[in-house]
Motif scaffolding. Structure first.
Motif, PDB file in Angstrom:
ATOM      1  N   SER A  28       0.817  -1.213   0.000  1.00  0.00           N
ATOM      2  CA  SER A  28       0.000   0.000   0.000  1.00  0.00           C
ATOM      3  C   SER A  28       0.855   1.269   0.000  1.00  0.00           C
ATOM      4  O   SER A  28       0.336   2.363   0.064  1.00  0.00           O
ATOM      5  N   CYS A 124      -4.213  -0.052   7.167  1.00  0.00           N
ATOM      6  CA  CYS A 124      -3.250  -0.283   6.094  1.00  0.00           C
ATOM      7  C   CYS A 124      -2.090   0.692   6.228  1.00  0.00           C
ATOM      8  O   CYS A 124      -2.145   1.623   7.015  1.00  0.00           O
ATOM      9  N   THR A 125      -1.057   0.452   5.476  1.00  0.00           N
ATOM     10  CA  THR A 125       0.114   1.332   5.431  1.00  0.00           C
ATOM     11  C   THR A 125       0.634   1.686   6.823  1.00  0.00           C
ATOM     12  O   THR A 125       0.061   2.518   7.518  1.00  0.00           O
TER      13      THR A 125
END
Length: 167
Positions: A28, A124-125
């Motif tokens: 991501s 995410c990330t």
């Protein structure tokens, strides 16, 4: 002192440096300027609205040193996965192996592919430069996503997933 704040277009150079140093390990956070710009713009738009329900908004944050304004890490949350472009996942499911040569039925675990159009929120990330991975800063950066989620529950699907990177 470190602060976690919404990412802006001014953070692009630092985010590009993170993407380059992640060596492709974080899917991501790709080392592609155009895609990073799209993420930052989507994040800016996501923060600027009050959605009635989660609809795939992206909330992208950076951690910076307050005195020097050096960006040392980043993280993000996605309000909902799926939508027009499904999320592809694998599930471990139990099948029963039976056949003319088997004298018994035997359960077998197998991976089955699924497309999710109405999926959960996603953590995410998560990236922190190596020289700042001490004193719990990675944990703080990771948990800051949950704090934002808890403060803005209406913005997110009630189910949450996190993809963990393997070694």
């Amino acid at each position: 002192m470190k602060v976690v704040r919404p990412a802006t277009m001014d953070d692009l150079a630092a985010i590009k440096k993170m993407a380059a140093s992640s060596s492709g390990g974080i899917v991501s956070l790709v080392n592609d300027t155009e895609r990073l710009l799209q993420k930052l713009e989507l994040s800016r738009l996501s923060f600027s609205i009050e959605p009635l329900r989660p609809n795939g908004e992206l909330y992208f944050f950076v951690m910076e040193e307050s005195e020097t304004h050096e960006v040392v890490g980043c993280c993000a949350t996605l309000s909902k996965t799926g939508g027009y472009i499904p999320q592809v996942v694998f599930r471990i499911e139990q099948d029963v192996a039976a056949g003319p040569h088997l004298s018994y039925d035997r359960p077998i675990s197998a991976l089955h592919i699924h497309e999710i159009y109405d999926g959960p929120a996603e953590l995410c990330t998560l990236f922190l430069f190596r020289d700042h991975r001490a004193s719990g800063l990675g944990k703080l950066l990771s948990l800051s996503r949950l704090l934002f989620l808890g403060l803005h529950e209406r913005r997110f699907d009630p189910m949450i997933q996190a993809n963990l990177r393997g070694v």
